[in-house]
Design an enzyme around this catalytic site. Structure first.
Site, PDB file in Angstrom:
ATOM      1  N   ASP A  82       0.723  -1.332  -0.055  1.00 55.01           N
ATOM      2  CA  ASP A  82       0.335  -0.275   0.209  1.00 55.01           C
ATOM      3  C   ASP A  82       0.873   1.390   0.087  1.00 55.01           C
ATOM      4  OD1 ASP A  82      -2.065   1.417  -0.136  1.00 55.01           O
ATOM      5  OD2 ASP A  82      -2.878   0.950   2.349  1.00 55.01           O
ATOM      6  N   HIS A  83       0.748   2.541  -0.480  1.00 54.34           N
ATOM      7  CA  HIS A  83       0.998   3.601  -0.747  1.00 54.34           C
ATOM      8  C   HIS A  83       2.764   3.953  -0.111  1.00 54.34           C
ATOM      9  CE1 HIS A  83      -2.607   5.896  -0.319  1.00 54.34           C
ATOM     10  NE2 HIS A  83      -3.040   5.261   0.309  1.00 54.34           N
ATOM     11  N   HIS A 179      -8.838   8.441   4.346  1.00 51.26           N
ATOM     12  CA  HIS A 179      -8.037   7.843   5.424  1.00 51.26           C
ATOM     13  C   HIS A 179      -8.952   7.818   7.020  1.00 51.26           C
ATOM     14  CE1 HIS A 179      -4.658   6.891   2.660  1.00 51.26           C
ATOM     15  NE2 HIS A 179      -5.309   5.751   1.787  1.00 51.26           N
ATOM     16  N   GLY A 180      -8.819   6.579   7.048  1.00 54.01           N
ATOM     17  CA  GLY A 180      -9.704   6.804   9.323  1.00 54.01           C
ATOM     18  C   GLY A 180     -11.094   7.394   9.088  1.00 54.01           C
TER      19      GLY A 180
END
Ligand SMILES: [Zn+2]
Length: 291
Positions: A82-83, A179-180
Site C-alpha cells: 500500500d501507499h 483515510h481513517g
C-alpha cells in the site's frame, strides 16, 4: 491455489463489477484471520501491507510468513504494498515478491509523478508485478503517510493522461473519501470513477472507505472500483477486541484465549466486507479457469 498476480484477481472483478477486499494486515494473526475469512466465503482476496508494517516486521520476514500461510489456501490471493512514496522500498517489495505496489507520488507534481511512475511500471514488469498509481493524495494520515489537509483534485482529464502515459494497471482516484475516521462529513464524487473508467477502462481503487454505507460501496464498485481497501476497519476490530476481552476478563492471563477472541473479531470484519463487496463465491470461477 497458489498466490496469483494482482491482474488475475482484479481483471474478472473489474469486468463483472464486483469488488475484492484489499485488507491491510498488521501481523501473522490478522493475516491468518483474513485468509480464513476468504477461504470460508470462497472469495478471492487481496492482502496488503502498509510501508510501516513492512518496516516493523521486515520485508523478508513478512514474506516468509506470507509464503507459509498461503501454501494451502484454496482461494486465489495476492499481495500488495500500500501507499509507498519511497522508491527504495518499492524495489525491496518487488524483489522480495510483492505482486503489486502502490507508488504514491501524490506529493510530487503530476509531471514528476508521471516520470517516476513510468520507471516503477518498468521495474514491476520485470517481476510480473502490477502498479497502482495515484496523483491526488487521499485526505488523512494512514500509518504515517499523508496529511489531514484536503489535497488538490485535478480535472479527470489529468487522471486520464496520467493513466495513459504511465501504463499503470490500477488507479486510485480522489473521490472525496478520507483515510481513517472522518473528521468531516464526506462529499463523495462517485461520478469521477465513471468518467475515468469511460475513457480508460482499468480497475479503480477505493481508498478511505471506512464510514461508507453499503449502498455507497456497491455504487462505487458498480462504477469500476474493483479493489476496495480496508485498513481502519481492521485496526478498530483488532484493537477493540483486545480491549473488550481485557475489560471482560480482569486478572486473567490467558494469551491463547485473548488471541482467539481477536482473531474472531478480525475474521468477522473481513467476512462482512467480502459479502458487501460481492466477491463471496467468486473463487469458484478460478477453479474452472485453472482446471
Ligand atoms: Zn489509501
Amino acid at each position: 491455489m497458489p498466490v496469483v498476480p494482482m491482474r488475475e484477481i482484479l481483471d474478472p472483478a473489474f469486468a463483472d463489477r464486483y469488488g475484492v477486499a484489499a485488507i491491510n494486515v498488521v501481523d501473522d494473526l490478522t493475516l491468518e484471520a483474513v485468509l480464513a475469512a476468504a477461504t470460508d466465503l470462497d472469495a478471492p482476496l487481496i492482502v496488503q501491507t502498509s510501508l510501516k508494517t513492512v518496516k516493523s516486521m521486515g520485508a523478508r520476514q513478512f514474506m516468509a510468513i506470507w509464503r507459509t500461510r498461503t501454501e494451502d489456501v484454496p482461494v486465489p490471493v495476492t499481495l500488495h504494498l500500500d501507499h509507498c512514496p519511497d522508491r527504495e522500498w518499492i524495489s525491496v517489495g518487488l524483489r522480495e515478491g510483492w505482486n503489486s505496489v502502490l507508488f504514491d507520488g501524490s506529493e510530487l507534481d503530476v509531471a514528476e509523478n508521471t516520470r517516476q511512475t513510468v520507471e516503477v511500471v518498468a521495474e514491476a514488469d520485470r517481476f510480473g508485478a502490477q502498479v497502482e498509481g495515484e496523483i491526488e493524495s487521499v485526505t488523512g494520515v494512514e500509518d504515517g503517510i499523508g496529511s489531514d489537509a484536503a489535497g488538490d483534485v485535478h480535472p479527470t482529464e489529468v487522471s486520464g493522461e496520467f493513466i495513459a502515459a504511465t501504463g499503470i494497471y490500477s488507479f486510485a482516484p480522489a473521490i472525496g473519501t478520507a483515510h481513517g475516521l472522518y473528521k468531516a462529513e464526506p462529499h463523495l464524487m462517485p461520478e469521477r470513477v465513471s468518467e475515468i473508467v469511460a475513457e480508460h477502462p482499468i480497475p479503480q481503487v477505493l481508498h478511505g472507505g471506512t464510514v461508507l454505507t453499503e449502498e455507497q460501496f456497491t455504487d462505487l464498485i458498480a462504477r469500476g472500483c474493483a479493489k476496495v481497501n480496508i485498513s481502519t476497519a481492521l485496526k478498530i476490530a483488532f484493537v477493540d477486541a483486545h480491549r473488550e476481552y481485557l475489560d471482560a476478563n480482569p486478572g486473567k492471563h490467558d494469551p491463547p484465549a485473548l488471541l482467539k477472541h481477536v482473531r474472531t473479531a478480525v475474521k468477522d470484519m473481513a467476512e462482512r466486507h467480502i459479502r458487501i463487496f460481492g466477491s463471496a463465491g467468486k473463487a469458484r470461477a478460478f477453479d474452472s479457469a485453472t482446471a
